[in-house]
Design an enzyme around this catalytic site. Sequence first.
Site, PDB file in Angstrom:
ATOM      1  N   HIS A 156      28.436  35.472  -9.679  1.00  0.00           N
ATOM      2  CA  HIS A 156      28.587  34.410  -8.148  1.00  0.00           C
ATOM      3  C   HIS A 156      29.920  34.687  -7.762  1.00  0.00           C
ATOM      4  CE1 HIS A 156      24.878  32.046  -8.362  1.00  0.00           C
ATOM      5  NE2 HIS A 156      24.820  32.431  -9.722  1.00  0.00           N
ATOM      6  N   ASP A 364      36.988  34.087  -2.645  1.00  0.00           N
ATOM      7  CA  ASP A 364      35.951  33.414  -3.053  1.00  0.00           C
ATOM      8  C   ASP A 364      34.651  34.241  -2.983  1.00  0.00           C
ATOM      9  OD1 ASP A 364      34.473  30.921  -3.922  1.00  0.00           O
ATOM     10  OD2 ASP A 364      35.539  29.658  -2.167  1.00  0.00           O
TER      11      ASP A 364
HETATM   12  O1  LIG Z   1      30.835  25.036 -13.918  1.00  0.00           O
HETATM   13  P1  LIG Z   1      32.081  24.958 -13.312  1.00  0.00           P
HETATM   14  O2  LIG Z   1      33.254  25.434 -14.323  1.00  0.00           O
HETATM   15  O3  LIG Z   1      32.493  23.365 -13.140  1.00  0.00           O
HETATM   16  O4  LIG Z   1      32.392  25.337 -11.877  1.00  0.00           O
HETATM   17  C1  LIG Z   1      31.589  25.259 -11.093  1.00  0.00           C
HETATM   18  C2  LIG Z   1      30.875  26.710 -10.368  1.00  0.00           C
HETATM   19  O5  LIG Z   1      31.800  27.535  -9.785  1.00  0.00           O
HETATM   20  C3  LIG Z   1      31.587  28.763  -9.391  1.00  0.00           C
HETATM   21  O6  LIG Z   1      30.797  28.943  -8.300  1.00  0.00           O
HETATM   22  C4  LIG Z   1      30.672  30.358  -7.768  1.00  0.00           C
HETATM   23  O7  LIG Z   1      29.268  30.157  -7.253  1.00  0.00           O
HETATM   24  C5  LIG Z   1      29.116  29.872  -5.918  1.00  0.00           C
HETATM   25  C6  LIG Z   1      27.294  29.852  -5.610  1.00  0.00           C
HETATM   26  O8  LIG Z   1      27.068  31.458  -5.649  1.00  0.00           O
HETATM   27  C7  LIG Z   1      29.798  30.581  -4.903  1.00  0.00           C
HETATM   28  O9  LIG Z   1      29.652  30.288  -3.710  1.00  0.00           O
HETATM   29  C8  LIG Z   1      31.321  30.334  -5.190  1.00  0.00           C
HETATM   30  O10 LIG Z   1      31.884  31.180  -4.300  1.00  0.00           O
HETATM   31  C9  LIG Z   1      31.539  30.711  -6.499  1.00  0.00           C
HETATM   32  O11 LIG Z   1      33.077  30.232  -6.700  1.00  0.00           O
HETATM   33  C10 LIG Z   1      30.863  29.482 -10.640  1.00  0.00           C
HETATM   34  O12 LIG Z   1      30.631  30.746 -10.228  1.00  0.00           O
HETATM   35  C11 LIG Z   1      29.934  28.806 -11.340  1.00  0.00           C
HETATM   36  O13 LIG Z   1      29.293  29.351 -12.323  1.00  0.00           O
HETATM   37  C12 LIG Z   1      30.412  27.355 -11.609  1.00  0.00           C
HETATM   38  O14 LIG Z   1      29.163  26.609 -12.239  1.00  0.00           O
HETATM   39  O1  LIG Z   2      32.335  16.395  -3.539  1.00  0.00           O
HETATM   40  C1  LIG Z   2      31.554  17.372  -3.618  1.00  0.00           C
HETATM   41  C2  LIG Z   2      32.416  18.670  -3.426  1.00  0.00           C
HETATM   42  C3  LIG Z   2      31.554  19.711  -3.414  1.00  0.00           C
HETATM   43  N1  LIG Z   2      29.997  19.535  -3.599  1.00  0.00           N
HETATM   44  C4  LIG Z   2      29.151  20.767  -3.683  1.00  0.00           C
HETATM   45  O2  LIG Z   2      29.724  22.043  -4.524  1.00  0.00           O
HETATM   46  C5  LIG Z   2      29.193  23.302  -3.817  1.00  0.00           C
HETATM   47  C6  LIG Z   2      30.630  24.047  -4.027  1.00  0.00           C
HETATM   48  O3  LIG Z   2      30.090  25.347  -3.751  1.00  0.00           O
HETATM   49  P1  LIG Z   2      31.077  26.445  -3.157  1.00  0.00           P
HETATM   50  O4  LIG Z   2      30.110  27.661  -3.238  1.00  0.00           O
HETATM   51  O5  LIG Z   2      31.696  25.949  -2.034  1.00  0.00           O
HETATM   52  O6  LIG Z   2      32.349  26.753  -4.270  1.00  0.00           O
HETATM   53  P2  LIG Z   2      32.213  26.586  -5.887  1.00  0.00           P
HETATM   54  O7  LIG Z   2      32.752  25.427  -6.118  1.00  0.00           O
HETATM   55  O8  LIG Z   2      30.970  26.865  -6.321  1.00  0.00           O
HETATM   56  O9  LIG Z   2      33.243  27.509  -6.375  1.00  0.00           O
HETATM   57  C7  LIG Z   2      28.697  22.816  -2.644  1.00  0.00           C
HETATM   58  O10 LIG Z   2      27.518  22.810  -2.411  1.00  0.00           O
HETATM   59  C8  LIG Z   2      29.353  21.434  -2.196  1.00  0.00           C
HETATM   60  O11 LIG Z   2      28.336  20.849  -1.087  1.00  0.00           O
HETATM   61  C9  LIG Z   2      29.375  18.301  -3.508  1.00  0.00           C
HETATM   62  O12 LIG Z   2      28.299  18.237  -3.633  1.00  0.00           O
HETATM   63  N2  LIG Z   2      30.193  17.361  -3.752  1.00  0.00           N
END
Ligand SMILES: O=P(O)(O)OC[C@H]1O[C@H](O[C@H]2O[C@H](CO)[C@@H](O)[C@H](O)[C@H]2O)[C@H](O)[C@@H](O)[C@@H]1O
Ligand SMILES: O=c1ccn([C@@H]2O[C@H](COP(=O)(O)OP(=O)(O)O)[C@@H](O)[C@H]2O)c(=O)[nH]1
Length: 479
Positions: A156, A364
């Site tokens: 991701h 990102d």
């Molecule tokens: O599980 P956490 O450590 O709390 O982190 C939250 C998630 O963050 C990352 O998100 C990525 O995936 C998104 C969907 O494909 C993408 O849009 C974003 O750019 C990425 O940063 C991480 O890859 C997830 O595994 C985490 O659960």
């Molecule tokens: O207060 C919040 C902040 C973020 N999000 C969700 O968290 C996801 C963040 O995904 P993104 O790919 O932008 O970044 P990541 O946190 O996965 O790196 C999006 O669907 C947001 O709508 C949410 O539900 N509530």
Amino acid sequence: MARLVIVSNRVASPKERGAKAGGLAVALREALNKRGGVWFGWSGETQVDPPAEPKIFRSGKVTYALQTLDPEDQRDHYAGYANGTLWPLCHYRLGLLNFRRTEWEGYRRVNATFARALMPLLKPDDIVWVHDYHFIPLASELRALGFEGRIGYFHHIPWPTPEVFLTLPSHAALVRDLSRYDLVGLQTEHDVRALLTYVSSEARGWIAPGGVVGLRDRRFRVATYPIGIDADAFVRDAQAAAGSEDEERLEASLAGRALAVGVDRLDYSKGLPNKFAAFGELLKSHPERRSTVTMMQIAPFSRGEVAEYRALRRELEELAGSINGEYAEFDWVPLRYLNRPFQRATLAAIYRTARLGVVTPLRDGMNLVAKEYVAAQNPEDPGVLVLSRFAGAADELSGSVIVNPYDVEGMADALDTALSMPLDERRDRWRANMDKVARNTIHRWCESFLHDLSGVDDYGADVEPVGSPPPAKKPRSRR
Ligand SMILES: O=P(O)(O)OC[C@H]1O[C@H](O[C@H]2O[C@H](CO)[C@@H](O)[C@H](O)[C@H]2O)[C@H](O)[C@@H](O)[C@@H]1O
Ligand SMILES: O=c1ccn([C@@H]2O[C@H](COP(=O)(O)OP(=O)(O)O)[C@@H](O)[C@H]2O)c(=O)[nH]1
């Protein structure tokens, strides 16, 4: 249809229908409900001497299997190698990269534990879909235990270019682990090029058209699957937000001022200090903007067990305080900084009210917030997305005002331009973005990855390698 087994560190349990059950969770649950299957991952709990078997419960056609971890293993795995080594590496932040052998060993140990816990649940024809950098070695471990079925991996986050990837002491082992999958999915063409360049230039592998890769005795495929959102659901939520209590409260609090919104986990990859600095620069270099625009940054705390995240929290509190201290009026606070998470319906109302969506990560994988902001707009009077060129989403959302987040003054000028953008231009740009968001949905992402993984056979005899020659053909099993 083969049964689907999904593996991810966080599992969205059926009880979580609120803020935490984002678009990804909903799509994966939908795919599982369609075919029936298993969702396997970490239980969110730690315990000394945890049971070897996962906790299992069923909901509809889905079996949830949740593995509890030993606290030290969990720390080495999650805060250690996954988020202290791989996360900064893949986000090009070498100054923040910590590599410790004990954590690398803990990461592998947790993958072995997960494989042992999952193996008894697998049937030979299952399709296993592994998500994210927490589990790169999982296929190797499952193969070692004798699983021969199809295994796919989706990464991701960005895949770094070879110069960056080579700084990781365990780079060769990780790519060998990747080669134990049948299909490796990445977010962008840039990520695919980065991985394939490493394979051909550093790992002495070969590449055939269609992203088929040969590495030692293995063949696997690498391809792009840009993740999307549930666009229809977001449009519905945003329409429902029109005239809602949330929207009215927000409008009243703005008192006619424009709103610029940012929604990011409190993570150094999201470029929050630069975004705050750019907003401060806008107020400094375009004084006519003072008191006409309010920025709201929603930044829920994330990964507080990693020191760099705690340091960032302090830095942002200081920056927000200094911008507000310098520019606030008795009836206007320039920057609203909120650290709690909001539910999707509330986010939809905020996005729709905001004249600007400001998404400026330093790097990102995709950034779903950018797509959500687009989907939530009123087509008659849409806002403008200001988007970092280093978000995966920038490949698709070319109707945005694209910025370089390292150029604070340039970002301030871009905010100024976006705030003055005429309605016709806003509509044209929004239409171009919305076409992409509506076409490349989360459902399409899920279906196309599973379609390709289901179609995997031997990537065999008919591939024409490009670059260095393939290894001599010899009879081989699929794995
Ligand atoms: O599980 P956490 O450590 O709390 O982190 C939250 C998630 O963050 C990352 O998100 C990525 O995936 C998104 C969907 O494909 C993408 O849009 C974003 O750019 C990425 O940063 C991480 O890859 C997830 O595994 C985490 O659960
Ligand atoms: O207060 C919040 C902040 C973020 N999000 C969700 O968290 C996801 C963040 O995904 P993104 O790919 O932008 O970044 P990541 O946190 O996965 O790196 C999006 O669907 C947001 O709508 C949410 O539900 N509530």
